[in-house]
Design an enzyme around this catalytic site. Structure first.
Site, PDB file in Angstrom:
ATOM      1  N   ALA A 186     -47.519   9.303 -18.457  1.00 57.07           N
ATOM      2  CA  ALA A 186     -48.840   8.955 -17.933  1.00 57.07           C
ATOM      3  C   ALA A 186     -49.003   7.445 -18.057  1.00 57.07           C
ATOM      4  CB  ALA A 186     -49.905   9.684 -18.735  1.00 57.07           C
ATOM      5  N   GLY A 194     -45.611  12.383 -19.791  1.00 58.78           N
ATOM      6  CA  GLY A 194     -46.023  13.091 -18.576  1.00 58.78           C
ATOM      7  C   GLY A 194     -44.873  13.281 -17.594  1.00 58.78           C
ATOM      8  N   GLU A 209     -43.215  16.280 -18.769  1.00 54.77           N
ATOM      9  CA  GLU A 209     -44.144  17.394 -18.487  1.00 54.77           C
ATOM     10  C   GLU A 209     -44.144  17.746 -16.999  1.00 54.77           C
ATOM     11  OE1 GLU A 209     -47.208  15.210 -20.583  1.00 54.77           O
ATOM     12  OE2 GLU A 209     -47.559  16.933 -21.876  1.00 54.77           O
ATOM     13  N   GLU A 262     -45.326  10.535 -27.017  1.00 46.66           N
ATOM     14  CA  GLU A 262     -46.753  10.219 -27.170  1.00 46.66           C
ATOM     15  C   GLU A 262     -47.137   9.925 -28.613  1.00 46.66           C
ATOM     16  OE1 GLU A 262     -45.520  12.807 -25.442  1.00 46.66           O
ATOM     17  OE2 GLU A 262     -46.586  13.057 -23.550  1.00 46.66           O
TER      18      GLU A 262
END
Ligand code: CAA
Length: 257
Positions: free
Chosen positions: A65, A108, A111, A131
């Site tokens: 992200a 992300g 993910e 993260e």
């Protein structure tokens, strides 16, 4: 004119969707995820398209992200902007998704690959959920999908240390389907997509749906779900075509009806 954040190429029954923020290693900002989801939904509606490939570039599938977009966010900002809600729409895509991963697939990015149904990694791919190193934890499915994919102890190690794993380790852990040389990634992903695209689309769709249910339902409920989908396929022309072709010793032609 600004460059689109995802590039789409349709080749017969396959859509190749490339993440396109190379200057930031395809960091996934909200706008990119929104565009990706809109393209996936459009392909899901397009009767010509049977399989979608999501890919990045040689250096990065996606490095997570977009940290710069989140750095000053409050929980209220995230809720008001519905920061992660578009991610949930990927789960509703009914056609198979293949992630073709080279380079970084972190946070992300990892993910997003795990939102796909199959993952082909090149030898340069690195998967991880870092993260923890920036004061948070996975928020787009990492704790759930990684744990289901590789089991509790490996997921714990990856998420609590933030360390990434190589493509070969990802293969050994059961996170990816196969590892191929970097230069063959596109070709191999396309070949797999075309193979699946040659199968009866409605059977593919219901098989995907049933496999995903196996992760959510009890065995009893899952078996009922599977039986219903199996029976439903006998309402399709492709079931008659597939079985008739077998009996007549010829190659079937599937139309997705
Ligand atoms: N967000 C925003 N920008 C990012 C980014 C990210 N996740 N990852 C890389 N970039 C940017 C860098 O800031 C840099 O931009 P500038 O040139 O403007 O400085 C550019 O991409 C190139 O990155 P690096 O110079 O850092 O490249 P590198 O090869 O030295 O390192 C890397 C590569 C190890 C992947 C490193 O970029 C990195 O650690 N990135 C962050 C990885 C990360 O923590 N991801 C998790 C994000 S949080 C998340 O994903 C939450 C969630 O679950 C939804």
């Amino acid at each position: 004119m600004t460059e689109p954040l995802v590039l789409v190429e349709k080749l017969d029954h396959v859509a190749r969707i490339q993440l396109n923020r190379p200057h930031v290693l395809n960091a996934l900002n909200m706008q990119l995820i929104r565009q990706l989801v809109e393209v996936l939904e459009e392909c899901d509606q397009d009767e010509q398209i049977r399989v979608m490939i999501i890919t990045g570039n040689e250096k990065a599938f996606a490095a997570g992200a977009d940290i710069k977009e989140m750095v000053d966010a409050s929980p209220v900002d995230l809720m008001v902007k519905r920061y992660l809600s578009d991610w949930l729409r990927i789960r509703q895509i009914s056609k198979p998704l293949i992630a073709a991963v080279s380079g970084f697939a972190l946070g992300g990015g990892c993910e997003l690959a795990m939102c796909c149904d199959l993952i082909i990694a090149s030898e340069s791919a690195r998967f991880g959920q870092p993260e923890i190193n920036i004061g948070v934890m996975p928020g787009a499915g990492g704790t759930q999908r990684l744990t289901r994919a590789v089991g509790k102890v490996k997921a714990m190690e990856m998420i609590l240390t933030g360390k990434s794993i190589t493509a070969q380790e990802a293969l050994d852990y059961g996170l990816v389907n196969r590892v191929v040389p970097v230069e063959d990634l596109d070709k191999e992903a396309l070949a797999l997509a075309q193979e699946i695209a040659s199968k009866p689309p409605l059977a593919v769709r219901l098989a995907k749906q049933s496999i995903l249910k196996a992760l959510d339902l009890s065995l009893e409920d899952g078996l009922h779900f599977e039986q219903n989908n199996f029976c439903m396929l006998f309402a399709t022309e492709d079931q008659r075509e597939g079985m008739q072709a077998f009996v007549e010793k010829r190659k079937p032609t599937f139309r997705g009806r």
